[in-house]
Design a protein around this motif. Structure first.
Motif, short mmCIF file in Angstrom:
data_model
loop_
_atom_site.label_atom_id
_atom_site.label_comp_id
_atom_site.label_asym_id
_atom_site.label_seq_id
_atom_site.Cartn_x
_atom_site.Cartn_y
_atom_site.Cartn_z
N LEU A 157 0.98 -1.60 -0.44
CA LEU A 157 -0.12 -0.26 -0.38
C LEU A 157 0.54 1.41 0.36
CD1 LEU A 157 -2.67 0.94 0.02
CD2 LEU A 157 -3.50 0.65 2.42
N TYR A 158 1.52 1.22 0.93
CA TYR A 158 2.70 2.23 1.15
C TYR A 158 3.81 2.73 -0.49
CZ TYR A 158 7.34 5.10 2.26
OH TYR A 158 7.84 5.61 1.88
N THR A 159 3.63 1.74 -0.65
CA THR A 159 4.65 0.95 -1.78
C THR A 159 4.15 2.56 -3.38
OG1 THR A 159 6.42 -0.11 -1.59
CG2 THR A 159 6.12 0.35 -3.52
N SER A 160 3.08 1.56 -2.89
CA SER A 160 1.64 2.05 -4.75
C SER A 160 1.41 3.84 -4.42
CB SER A 160 0.04 1.09 -4.40
OG SER A 160 0.90 0.38 -4.81
N ILE A 161 0.90 3.62 -2.84
CA ILE A 161 0.91 5.36 -3.02
C ILE A 161 2.00 6.52 -3.02
CG2 ILE A 161 0.38 7.34 -1.66
CD1 ILE A 161 -1.78 4.70 0.40
N GLU A 162 3.23 6.13 -2.42
CA GLU A 162 4.40 6.60 -2.98
C GLU A 162 5.10 6.78 -4.45
OE1 GLU A 162 6.39 8.40 -0.92
OE2 GLU A 162 4.77 8.48 0.64
N ILE A 163 4.54 6.03 -5.31
CA ILE A 163 4.95 6.02 -6.54
C ILE A 163 4.32 6.74 -7.71
CG2 ILE A 163 5.86 4.68 -8.29
CD1 ILE A 163 7.01 4.41 -6.05
N ALA A 164 2.78 6.97 -6.76
CA ALA A 164 1.65 6.91 -7.60
C ALA A 164 1.58 8.85 -7.57
CB ALA A 164 -0.22 6.86 -7.17
N LEU A 165 2.46 9.07 -6.32
CA LEU A 165 1.98 10.95 -6.34
C LEU A 165 3.68 11.67 -6.17
CD1 LEU A 165 1.55 10.64 -2.35
CD2 LEU A 165 0.47 11.93 -4.15
N SER A 166 4.36 10.19 -6.55
CA SER A 166 5.71 10.46 -7.66
C SER A 166 5.19 11.06 -8.86
CB SER A 166 7.20 9.72 -7.32
OG SER A 166 7.02 8.28 -7.70
N ASN A 167 4.92 10.26 -9.17
CA ASN A 167 4.56 10.11 -10.80
C ASN A 167 3.38 11.17 -11.48
OD1 ASN A 167 6.27 7.88 -11.39
ND2 ASN A 167 4.61 6.60 -11.48
N PHE A 168 3.09 10.97 -10.29
CA PHE A 168 1.37 12.24 -11.11
C PHE A 168 1.93 13.51 -11.09
CE2 PHE A 168 -1.62 16.01 -9.58
CZ PHE A 168 -2.23 14.62 -10.29
N ASN A 169 3.27 13.88 -9.92
CA ASN A 169 3.88 14.89 -9.23
C ASN A 169 5.02 15.41 -10.69
OD1 ASN A 169 2.24 15.97 -7.13
ND2 ASN A 169 3.77 14.69 -5.55
N TYR A 170 5.70 14.42 -10.69
CA TYR A 170 6.17 14.20 -12.33
C TYR A 170 6.43 14.89 -13.56
CZ TYR A 170 11.50 13.34 -13.39
OH TYR A 170 12.53 13.26 -14.44
N ALA A 171 4.83 13.82 -13.53
CA ALA A 171 4.09 14.05 -14.78
C ALA A 171 3.57 15.95 -15.49
CB ALA A 171 2.75 13.52 -15.09
N LYS A 172 3.04 16.07 -14.17
CA LYS A 172 2.31 17.99 -14.17
C LYS A 172 3.70 18.49 -14.76
CE LYS A 172 1.00 18.14 -9.93
NZ LYS A 172 0.49 18.66 -9.04
N LYS A 173 4.91 18.01 -13.92
CA LYS A 173 5.83 18.67 -14.69
C LYS A 173 6.91 18.80 -16.56
CE LYS A 173 8.38 19.48 -10.56
NZ LYS A 173 9.09 18.64 -9.71
N GLY A 174 5.59 17.57 -16.73
CA GLY A 174 6.18 17.52 -18.26
C GLY A 174 7.13 16.77 -18.49
N ASN A 175 7.86 15.48 -17.22
CA ASN A 175 8.22 14.27 -17.09
C ASN A 175 7.77 13.13 -17.43
OD1 ASN A 175 11.01 16.20 -17.10
ND2 ASN A 175 9.78 16.67 -15.02
N VAL A 176 8.90 12.28 -17.38
CA VAL A 176 8.55 11.13 -17.87
C VAL A 176 8.14 10.47 -16.50
CG1 VAL A 176 9.46 8.80 -18.90
CG2 VAL A 176 10.29 11.06 -19.70
N LYS A 177 7.08 9.23 -17.00
CA LYS A 177 6.37 8.45 -16.16
C LYS A 177 7.83 7.48 -15.11
CE LYS A 177 1.89 9.28 -15.21
NZ LYS A 177 0.68 8.57 -15.19
N VAL A 178 7.80 6.97 -14.40
CA VAL A 178 8.89 5.68 -12.99
C VAL A 178 8.50 4.27 -14.77
CG1 VAL A 178 7.16 3.46 -12.35
CG2 VAL A 178 8.89 4.27 -11.52
#
Length: 251
Positions: free
Chosen positions: A113-134
């Motif tokens: 659960l922790y890993t899924s949430i942290e990866i989802a948040l980091s991917n989402f924030n990174y994508a908002k900056k126009g970068n590539v996902k995990v």
């Protein structure tokens, strides 16, 4: 003080929902609410600040978790993860149409659960900056994938994501199609072009010292006309980087 991540749980099985809430609160997340139907979730989202939503696909309402995912995607700029017992192809394909930020299959452990949430948040924030996902690569257990947070990077090894502080990365060496990420006490292999990886690192600390190396300037122990030394590793440098370092030292 950093505010905790605020999570909405949408799960029609009360026992599972309460168990999820306990696991999340133990980690340090804040639960905004714990609801069982689509309409309740819509109301909570409308009236509260929510950072992430965990959604069961099958709900105790006519509208499903997929309907809620579509509503979130159309109305809010926040990530959501499907948490479901259904992993059959038809359900997964249907879920993919609303582009969830994660898909977690029950039963699961707290670490999942922790890993899924942290990866989802980091991917989402990174994508908002126009970068590539995990990135991901299952070619070998020692090959890692990576995803960026504000002060650190996740690297995947086997079935776990490990969080590495940027400050612990000393240098990165290109080796054919892989990168060797050297930290204070470990090495990781990542499949990525050196140029792309540099873009994921803090620009005030990491520099392309040579065509095959990225270095963290905070870890440079010594320098001469051709090399720098980091933790007893001699690293070749370009003329431009040498001039940059010398000018920084004199400024």
């Amino acid at each position: 003080m950093e505010q905790p991540i605020k999570i909405l749980i949408v799960e029609d099985n009360v026992i599972i929902a309460d168990d999820m809430q306990s696991m999340l609160e133990e980690i340090g997340y804040e639960i905004v609410d714990n609801v069982i139907v689509y309409e309740q979730a819509v109301d909570v989202l409308k009236n509260n600040h929510v950072d992430l939503v965990l959604i069961d696909i099958i709900l105790a309402s006519d509208k499903t978790g997929i309907d809620l995912g579509k509503h979130i995607r159309d109305t809010y700029n926040i990530p959501f993860i499907f948490v479901t017992s259904n992993s059959d192809r038809a359900t997964v394909e249907n879920a993919k149409t609303v582009k969830p930020d994660g898909y977690l299959v029950k039963p699961f452990e707290q670490q999942d659960l922790y890993t899924s949430i942290e990866i989802a948040l980091s991917n989402f924030n990174y994508a908002k900056k126009g970068n590539v996902k995990v990135e991901d690569d299952d070619a070998a257990d020692e090959i890692t994938s990576n995803s960026v947070l504000k002060d650190s990077i996740f690297v995947k090894k086997q079935h776990l994501y490990y969080r590495i502080q940027f400050s612990d990365i000393q240098f990165i060496k290109a080796d054919n199609v892989y990168l060797e990420v050297n930290t204070v006490d470990k090495k990781f292999l990542v499949r990525s072009p050196l140029k792309d990886y540099l873009e994921k690192l803090p620009k005030n600390k990491f520099y392309r010292a040579h065509k095959s190396y990225i270095v963290n300037v905070d870890h440079i122990d010594a320098i001469n006309s051709k090399d720098i030394m980091i933790n007893n590793n001699l690293i070749p440098i370009s003329k431009d980087f040498k001039e940059f370092i010398l000018s920084s030292m004199n400024s």
